[in-house]
Scaffold this active site. Structure first.
Site, PDB file in Angstrom:
ATOM      1  N   GLY A 177      20.416  -1.477 -25.904  1.00 14.90           N
ATOM      2  CA  GLY A 177      21.177  -2.713 -26.066  1.00 14.90           C
ATOM      3  C   GLY A 177      22.526  -2.523 -26.745  1.00 14.90           C
ATOM      4  O   GLY A 177      23.066  -3.473 -27.309  1.00 14.90           O
ATOM      5  N   SER A 178      23.086  -1.305 -26.700  1.00 15.42           N
ATOM      6  CA  SER A 178      24.376  -0.982 -27.336  1.00 15.42           C
ATOM      7  C   SER A 178      24.341  -1.112 -28.855  1.00 15.42           C
ATOM      8  O   SER A 178      25.396  -1.118 -29.498  1.00 15.42           O
ATOM      9  CB  SER A 178      25.503  -1.855 -26.771  1.00 15.42           C
ATOM     10  OG  SER A 178      25.676  -1.609 -25.394  1.00 15.42           O
ATOM     11  N   GLY A 228      17.611   4.326 -29.137  1.00 22.26           N
ATOM     12  CA  GLY A 228      18.019   2.933 -29.273  1.00 22.26           C
ATOM     13  C   GLY A 228      18.411   2.365 -27.928  1.00 22.26           C
ATOM     14  O   GLY A 228      18.465   3.078 -26.929  1.00 22.26           O
ATOM     15  N   GLY A 248      24.423  -0.110 -32.438  1.00 20.17           N
ATOM     16  CA  GLY A 248      24.886   1.077 -33.151  1.00 20.17           C
ATOM     17  C   GLY A 248      25.783   1.981 -32.335  1.00 20.17           C
ATOM     18  O   GLY A 248      26.106   3.086 -32.779  1.00 20.17           O
ATOM     19  N   ARG A 272      13.395   1.181 -17.492  1.00 15.23           N
ATOM     20  CA  ARG A 272      13.053  -0.246 -17.523  1.00 15.23           C
ATOM     21  C   ARG A 272      14.036  -0.989 -16.640  1.00 15.23           C
ATOM     22  O   ARG A 272      14.993  -0.398 -16.116  1.00 15.23           O
ATOM     23  CB  ARG A 272      13.157  -0.798 -18.943  1.00 15.23           C
ATOM     24  CG  ARG A 272      14.514  -0.516 -19.572  1.00 15.23           C
ATOM     25  CD  ARG A 272      14.734  -1.197 -20.891  1.00 15.23           C
ATOM     26  NE  ARG A 272      15.962  -0.760 -21.535  1.00 15.23           N
ATOM     27  CZ  ARG A 272      17.184  -1.175 -21.243  1.00 15.23           C
ATOM     28  NH1 ARG A 272      17.357  -2.072 -20.288  1.00 15.23           N
ATOM     29  NH2 ARG A 272      18.249  -0.723 -21.884  1.00 15.23           N
TER      30      ARG A 272
END
Length: 420
Positions: free
Chosen positions: A158-159, A156, A161, A281
């Protein structure tokens, strides 16, 4: 002669994806977006952007669409603005013999447990960690590591979860959230339980094997890790900069990275820099680097994607800073004011607003919580901080809390509340 096109797999209509579209156009390329939900790019209609519906989690479907497009265009390159498709994009580049990173390296990096294993084997300083697949394993891992712990999906970004669990109740609550059907998994449900590394947070911005600079960043209130502010370049001593840069480059070697952009998040702890995460990225926003150094990371990345030589030389040396506009409650956004006045402050480079009035605000504890962002730049750190604070103080907004059954009068529930 067929027009040269750039294929962008799952861009971001309001974030870096739009910047990639604009950079491609400046390079004389026709941007074409492949997305599972092309309707989200309706806002780009004025840019004459083509957005095509494709199951972007299906590599074969992506190959078929790229092959079809090749009959009309000369495909100069393929890239993405979302981490969860990075590995598939790397495979597409390999399939069509276009410049791109090693797919196996990207896949290893995007699995945070595998990433942790490879970094540990290479002797890179990282927090203690365990992998868990059910509630009992999460509880056991937290006991072995010791509370507080950070609990996150193994795959995952973008923080999403990610939460700091300070006691057994918070641990049980977040485990139930992740495994109880509320969290959207992009892979089989696996949870990473980590030691909470305490200390200042930094991000090394890297292109290829060159550390462009190091950014200092802060978070909103716990238990979530939502970025609230940043300074680029970070106010570090030469020794601190060198130690962070050395650890960051050792991450690339351990993971087989070194093509294109990467962003390495660290904490400066009692034992020095400790790596929190390696992202194959660009970081959240490349704008501070461009403001401080005059380096347009997205344009230079695209040059690499289409087989041209990039230019990472600094044009100048300033101090850039940004502040995210984070709501302190859920509700309906009534209004937001002061944006034009903030943008007019000398030294303010940009004011971005991501939401419109009458939009429901439901905080999720990730990058989507931000209402907007303010960027400032000047020759000195003190001046940049003062400019940023002045601009942020001019912006205000009001939210009306959602109605709650049995929680006060209807008039109280409708009462707007402001916040900066």
């Amino acid at each position: 002669m067929a027009r040269r096109a750039l294929i962008l797999v799952e861009g971001d209509p309001t974030g870096n994806g739009l910047l990639y579209v604009q950079a491609a156009q400046r390079l004389g390329l026709r941007p074409i977006i492949l997305s599972a939900d092309p309707a989200q790019y309706d806002c780009l209609e004025t840019e004459s952007i083509e957005a095509i519906r494709v199951h972007t989690d299906d590599l074969d479907a992506l190959i078929r669409e790229c092959s079809r497009l090749w009959t009309t265009y000369e495909i100069a390159g393929i890239t993405c603005a979302k981490e969860w498709v990075c590995a598939r994009v790397a495979k597409l580049c390999r399939r069509f013999d276009l410049p791109g990173p090693n797919p196996a390296s990207i896949e290893r990096c995007c699995d945070k447990f595998t990433q942790r294993q490879l970094l540990a084997e290479a002797g890179v300083p990282i927090p203690a960690y365990r992998l868990a697949e059910n509630a009992a394993e999460v509880e056991r891992a937290a006991t072995e590591i010791g509370l507080p712990v950070v609990v996150k999906p193994a795959v995952g970004n973008g923080s999403t979860g990610v939460r700091l669990c300070r006691d057994v109740d918070e641990l049980a609550e977040h485990t139930t959230y992740l495994l109880g059907g509320k969290h959207v998994w992009r892979s089989s449900p696996k949870i990473l339980v980590e030691e909470f590394a305490r200390g200042s947070h930094y991000a090394a911005i890297i292109m290829g094997n060159e550390v462009i600079g190091i950014e200092a960043a802060g978070f909103g209130p716990p238990p979530h890790f939502v970025y609230s502010e940043g300074i680029f370049p970070a106010p570090l001593t030469d020794d601190e900069h060198e130690r962070i840069a050395d650890v960051s480059l050792s991450c690339l070697q351990a993971l087989g990275l070194g093509w294109g952009p990467s962003c390495i998040e660290l904490r400066w702890t009692k034992r020095g820099p400790v790596v929190i995460e390696v992202n194959p990225r660009l970081g959240g926003t490349p704008q501070p680097v461009q403001l401080a150094y005059g380096i347009d990371l997205i344009t230079e990345h695209l040059k690499l994607v289409i087989g041209e030589e990039w230019d990472l030389r600094r044009m100048h040396s300033h101090i850039a800073a940004w502040r995210s506009l984070l709501p302190d409650r859920d509700g309906t956004l009534d209004w937001i004011s002061g944006v034009s006045r903030a943008a007019a402050v000398p030294g303010v480079a940009d004011v971005k607003i991501y939401v419109k009035p009458k939009t429901p605000i439901v905080r999720k504890g990730d990058y989507q919580d931000s209402l907007g962002c303010v960027f400032a730049v000047s020759p000195t750190l003190a001046q940049t901080k003062a400019i940023l604070q002045r601009a942020v103080d001019l912006i205000d907004w009001s939210t009306t809390p959602f109605p709650t059954v049995g929680a006060g009068s209807a008039e109280q529930e409708r009462q707007p509340q402001s916040g900066r």
